[in-house]
Motif scaffolding. Structure first.
Motif, PDB file in Angstrom:
ATOM      1  N   LYS A  65       0.826  -1.203   0.000  1.00 14.48           N
ATOM      2  CA  LYS A  65       0.000   0.000   0.000  1.00 14.48           C
ATOM      3  C   LYS A  65       0.859   1.252   0.000  1.00 14.48           C
ATOM      4  CE  LYS A  65      -3.790   2.187   2.562  1.00 14.48           C
ATOM      5  NZ  LYS A  65      -4.688   2.067   3.752  1.00 14.48           N
ATOM      6  N   GLN A  66       1.930   1.242   0.799  1.00 17.90           N
ATOM      7  CA  GLN A  66       2.818   2.390   0.880  1.00 17.90           C
ATOM      8  C   GLN A  66       3.549   2.630  -0.435  1.00 17.90           C
ATOM      9  OE1 GLN A  66       6.152   1.932   3.535  1.00 17.90           O
ATOM     10  NE2 GLN A  66       6.153   4.095   4.067  1.00 17.90           N
ATOM     11  N   SER A  67       4.021   1.558  -1.061  1.00 18.87           N
ATOM     12  CA  SER A  67       4.767   1.698  -2.309  1.00 18.87           C
ATOM     13  C   SER A  67       3.891   2.208  -3.441  1.00 18.87           C
ATOM     14  CB  SER A  67       5.409   0.364  -2.698  1.00 18.87           C
ATOM     15  OG  SER A  67       4.424  -0.600  -3.003  1.00 18.87           O
ATOM     16  N   LYS A  68       2.637   1.752  -3.459  1.00 17.57           N
ATOM     17  CA  LYS A  68       1.722   2.241  -4.490  1.00 17.57           C
ATOM     18  C   LYS A  68       1.450   3.727  -4.322  1.00 17.57           C
ATOM     19  CE  LYS A  68      -0.774  -1.885  -5.967  1.00 17.57           C
ATOM     20  NZ  LYS A  68      -2.100  -2.516  -6.102  1.00 17.57           N
ATOM     21  N   ALA A  69       1.360   4.162  -3.058  1.00 16.57           N
ATOM     22  CA  ALA A  69       1.065   5.568  -2.790  1.00 16.57           C
ATOM     23  C   ALA A  69       2.183   6.469  -3.294  1.00 16.57           C
ATOM     24  CB  ALA A  69       0.844   5.772  -1.290  1.00 16.57           C
ATOM     25  N   LYS A  70       3.424   6.034  -3.193  1.00 17.16           N
ATOM     26  CA  LYS A  70       4.531   6.882  -3.616  1.00 17.16           C
ATOM     27  C   LYS A  70       4.953   6.625  -5.067  1.00 17.16           C
ATOM     28  CE  LYS A  70       8.025   3.830  -1.522  1.00 17.16           C
ATOM     29  NZ  LYS A  70       8.968   3.692  -0.406  1.00 17.16           N
ATOM     30  N   GLY A  71       4.380   5.627  -5.702  1.00 11.90           N
ATOM     31  CA  GLY A  71       4.613   5.409  -7.126  1.00 11.90           C
ATOM     32  C   GLY A  71       5.909   4.731  -7.481  1.00 11.90           C
ATOM     33  N   LEU A  72       6.750   4.411  -6.496  1.00 11.80           N
ATOM     34  CA  LEU A  72       8.005   3.703  -6.741  1.00 11.80           C
ATOM     35  C   LEU A  72       7.974   2.424  -5.915  1.00 11.80           C
ATOM     36  CD1 LEU A  72      10.520   6.713  -6.590  1.00 11.80           C
ATOM     37  CD2 LEU A  72       9.452   5.702  -8.593  1.00 11.80           C
ATOM     38  N   PRO A  73       7.488   1.331  -6.496  1.00 11.21           N
ATOM     39  CA  PRO A  73       7.149   0.144  -5.714  1.00 11.21           C
ATOM     40  C   PRO A  73       8.322  -0.717  -5.267  1.00 11.21           C
ATOM     41  CG  PRO A  73       6.699  -0.246  -8.017  1.00 11.21           C
ATOM     42  CD  PRO A  73       7.087   1.193  -7.908  1.00 11.21           C
ATOM     43  N   ASN A  74       9.525  -0.501  -5.840  1.00 12.72           N
ATOM     44  CA  ASN A  74      10.651  -1.377  -5.538  1.00 12.72           C
ATOM     45  C   ASN A  74      11.741  -0.657  -4.747  1.00 12.72           C
ATOM     46  OD1 ASN A  74       9.622  -3.599  -7.224  1.00 12.72           O
ATOM     47  ND2 ASN A  74      10.047  -2.201  -8.913  1.00 12.72           N
ATOM     48  N   VAL A  75      12.412  -1.402  -3.880  1.00 10.02           N
ATOM     49  CA  VAL A  75      13.527  -0.864  -3.107  1.00 10.02           C
ATOM     50  C   VAL A  75      14.713  -1.809  -3.226  1.00 10.02           C
ATOM     51  CG1 VAL A  75      14.393  -0.237  -0.823  1.00 10.02           C
ATOM     52  CG2 VAL A  75      12.029   0.289  -1.435  1.00 10.02           C
ATOM     53  N   ILE A  76      15.876  -1.268  -3.590  1.00 10.12           N
ATOM     54  CA  ILE A  76      17.108  -2.046  -3.620  1.00 10.12           C
ATOM     55  C   ILE A  76      18.095  -1.418  -2.648  1.00 10.12           C
ATOM     56  CG2 ILE A  76      18.110  -0.769  -5.577  1.00 10.12           C
ATOM     57  CD1 ILE A  76      19.314  -3.504  -6.484  1.00 10.12           C
ATOM     58  N   SER A  77      18.765  -2.260  -1.852  1.00 13.02           N
ATOM     59  CA  SER A  77      19.721  -1.787  -0.858  1.00 13.02           C
ATOM     60  C   SER A  77      21.053  -2.505  -1.035  1.00 13.02           C
ATOM     61  CB  SER A  77      19.188  -2.027   0.558  1.00 13.02           C
ATOM     62  OG  SER A  77      17.963  -1.344   0.762  1.00 13.02           O
ATOM     63  N   ILE A  78      22.152  -1.743  -0.915  1.00  7.76           N
ATOM     64  CA  ILE A  78      23.498  -2.300  -1.010  1.00  7.76           C
ATOM     65  C   ILE A  78      24.192  -1.980   0.304  1.00  7.76           C
ATOM     66  CG2 ILE A  78      25.644  -2.352  -2.338  1.00  7.76           C
ATOM     67  CD1 ILE A  78      22.669  -0.668  -3.920  1.00  7.76           C
ATOM     68  N   SER A  79      24.603  -3.022   1.054  1.00 11.99           N
ATOM     69  CA  SER A  79      25.171  -2.841   2.396  1.00 11.99           C
ATOM     70  C   SER A  79      26.562  -3.438   2.468  1.00 11.99           C
ATOM     71  CB  SER A  79      24.276  -3.508   3.450  1.00 11.99           C
ATOM     72  OG  SER A  79      22.965  -2.983   3.408  1.00 11.99           O
ATOM     73  N   SER A  80      27.477  -2.724   3.160  1.00 13.29           N
ATOM     74  CA  SER A  80      28.845  -3.189   3.362  1.00 13.29           C
ATOM     75  C   SER A  80      29.187  -3.152   4.845  1.00 13.29           C
ATOM     76  CB  SER A  80      29.827  -2.313   2.572  1.00 13.29           C
ATOM     77  OG  SER A  80      31.160  -2.591   2.952  1.00 13.29           O
ATOM     78  N   ASN A  81      29.843  -4.204   5.337  1.00  7.42           N
ATOM     79  CA  ASN A  81      30.266  -4.256   6.740  1.00  7.42           C
ATOM     80  C   ASN A  81      31.682  -3.729   6.934  1.00  7.42           C
ATOM     81  OD1 ASN A  81      27.864  -5.457   7.675  1.00  7.42           O
ATOM     82  ND2 ASN A  81      28.576  -7.490   7.054  1.00  7.42           N
ATOM     83  N   SER A  82      32.395  -3.516   5.851  1.00  7.06           N
ATOM     84  CA  SER A  82      33.786  -3.074   5.941  1.00  7.06           C
ATOM     85  C   SER A  82      33.875  -1.563   5.750  1.00  7.06           C
ATOM     86  CB  SER A  82      34.633  -3.772   4.876  1.00  7.06           C
ATOM     87  OG  SER A  82      35.944  -3.262   4.865  1.00  7.06           O
ATOM     88  N   SER A  83      34.416  -0.879   6.775  1.00  5.50           N
ATOM     89  CA  SER A  83      34.586   0.574   6.669  1.00  5.50           C
ATOM     90  C   SER A  83      35.920   0.943   6.024  1.00  5.50           C
ATOM     91  CB  SER A  83      34.495   1.209   8.059  1.00  5.50           C
ATOM     92  OG  SER A  83      35.491   0.663   8.915  1.00  5.50           O
ATOM     93  N   SER A  84      36.781  -0.057   5.839  1.00  8.04           N
ATOM     94  CA  SER A  84      38.108   0.224   5.283  1.00  8.04           C
ATOM     95  C   SER A  84      38.195  -0.009   3.788  1.00  8.04           C
ATOM     96  CB  SER A  84      39.163  -0.636   6.000  1.00  8.04           C
ATOM     97  OG  SER A  84      38.880  -2.018   5.825  1.00  8.04           O
ATOM     98  N   LYS A  85      37.291  -0.826   3.259  1.00  8.16           N
ATOM     99  CA  LYS A  85      37.345  -1.140   1.826  1.00  8.16           C
ATOM    100  C   LYS A  85      35.964  -0.980   1.212  1.00  8.16           C
ATOM    101  CE  LYS A  85      39.321  -4.469  -1.414  1.00  8.16           C
ATOM    102  NZ  LYS A  85      40.020  -5.770  -1.562  1.00  8.16           N
TER     103      LYS A  85
END
Length: 477
Positions: A303-323
């Motif tokens: 319901k929330q995604s339809k309301a804002k018109g951008l239904p997909n979310v992609i996330s890129i996460s890294s655990n390394s702060s040095s590289k």
């Protein structure tokens, strides 16, 4: 590999042989039909004795509803058939494992503009292993010419297809079956099998297919007894749409079929919670009472995604702060930065013409977008999630490319092509202009001293070029 006999679109798959037919005790839906039920929790019970099969016919304009069919006795079964148009099978629970002598429901709509409805039905106790019976077989021999809607229905652990609706196409009939808000669990051969012959496009909407080790093996009408092949959605003879659904078992095609998806998760990314309103027992179906509450979290996100018109979310996460891990991806729609999953909005991440470029080190970048994900590349170690589910970066995007290059040719070149999966224009491969269109799986366009590029999945079904443009087709990203 042994041939899967039950995979053939045989037009007699749903018929009873003479021996089986003579075992059926006849009944008509007129004897059970009601104009209305005062209390939805009241229902009648039909008890089938051991070794017998109950035949129930639902005729033109008849409603068969609020019935519990008890087949818990050894070797008991039921076959519900239909004829004419405007019939309804509603609030019906089949309790007990079916004998497998036939399909449990064998519907059809005779008129091309006619309709039939199967709603709030439970067939979740399955069929006896190594028999030839299944859940629903749409009557190819009627033939089925109209539209059947199957809604809030539960089909599980059947031997010969959960929903077998492709047969009419083998006779040239264009009748379709649509599936809404339904739940399929480990049905052999296929869970949902649809006919897409003709101008109408059948669909599967807000439905779930779950596949696990509980699938019963095939036996009769099977060239390799013991075979298990529980396809998710199987499209025959044309395009089938799968919308807002979660499918295990794969999206499969045959005889020119193809599958077009929208907001659909597959494989390990599928949410296997039964849709809201699906009966989880035969008693729930017959009474029209308590049912699955569905996945509230998924519904809220939708319901929330339809309301804002951008239904997909992609996330890129890294655990390394040095590289840092760098990434680039392209979508065939709109895109913007997001704070989903605790992401930050960094100035060094760029957005241009549907392409995002950035890097992460000890944090998360997230984006909201519309349209298909065209391509994705990752350099370094990072975890990628799409719509809340972890995915493999190397498997994202549309893997194949086609480029129509008119740089070194005189005059313009027009082109068109069809693909068997999804297709999207790629700004990274060529220009984007108003002369080029993507409609479903078909693309048309024109190049003049330039080039157009597309990414796609599935096979390249057809390609036509009017002019001297050069065509380059790539198999990878």
């Amino acid at each position: 590999m042994a041939r899967d006999e039950t995979a053939r679109d045989s037009t007699d798959s749903g018929l009873l042989n003479r021996r089986s037919y003579l075992k059926f005790a006849g009944a008509t839906a007129a004897a059970f039909a009601t104009a209305g039920v005062a209390n939805a929790e009241d229902y009648r019970t039909i008890t089938v004795p051991a070794g017998q099969q109950k035949s129930i016919h639902v005729g033109d304009g008849v409603t068969f509803e609020n019935v519990l069919i008890d087949i818990t006795a050894s070797g008991a079964g039921v076959a519900i058939t239909t004829s004419g148009n405007g019939w309804t099978i509603r609030n019906v629970g089949i309790k007990g494992q079916h004998s497998g002598e036939s399909f449990m429901i064998m519907p059809g709509v005779e008129s091309s503009d006619g309709h039939g409805l199967i709603e709030n039905v439970y067939m979740g106790d399955g069929t006896k292993a190594r028999k030839h019976g299944g859940g629903v077989w749409v009557n190819a021999n009627l033939p089925h010419r109209g539209t059947i809607t199957i809604r809030r229905t539960h089909i599980a652990n059947t031997v010969n297809n959960g929903l077998y609706a492709s047969g009419p196409g083998s006779k040239g009939a264009k009748g379709i079956t649509n599936v809404e808000d339904s739940y399929f669990h480990s049905n052999n051969i296929s869970n949902i099998r649809l006919n897409a012959k003709g101008s109408r496009t059948p669909y599967v909407k807000n439905s779930v297919v779950k596949v696990d080790e509980s699938t019963p093996p095939c036996g009769e009408n099977c060239s390799a007894p013991g075979t298990v092949n529980n396809r998710g959605v199987w499209s025959w003879y044309g395009t089938t749409k799968v919308i807002d659904s979660d499918i295990q078992g794969g999206l499969v095609t045959a005889h020119g079929g193809n599958v077009k998806t929208e907001n659909t998760r597959t494989g390990d990314n599928a949410d296997l919670t039964p849709p809201k309103g699906v009966p989880m027992t035969a008693e729930q179906a017959a009474s029209g009472a308590a049912k699955s509450h569905g996945n509230r979290k998924r519904a809220a996100k939708k319901k929330q995604s339809k309301a804002k018109g951008l239904p997909n979310v992609i996330s890129i996460s890294s655990n390394s702060s040095s590289k840092a891990a760098s990434y680039e991806f392209e979508v065939a729609g709109k895109i913007r930065k997001s704070t989903d999953h605790g992401a930050s909005k960094d100035d060094d991440d760029t957005l241009k013409n549907g392409t995002a470029t950035g890097s992460v080190a000890g944090g998360t970048d997230s984006y909201e977008f519309s349209g298909p994900l065209v391509s994705f590349s990752l350099d370094g170690k990072a975890t990628v999630s799409l719509n809340g589910e972890q995915v493999t970066a190397g498997k994202l995007g549309l893997p194949k490319t086609i480029v129509i290059d008119g740089h070194k040719t005189a005059g313009s070149s027009s082109y068109s092509f069809d693909v068997g999966g999804s297709v999207a224009k790629s700004d990274a491969l060529g220009s984007i202009n108003k002369m080029d269109t993507v409609e479903g799986t078909r693309v048309t366009g024109k190049v003049f001293n330039g080039k157009d590029g597309y990414r796609f999945s599935g096979d390249l079904k057809r390609l036509q070029v009017d002019g001297k443009a050069r065509i380059s087709i790539g198999a990878g990203k």
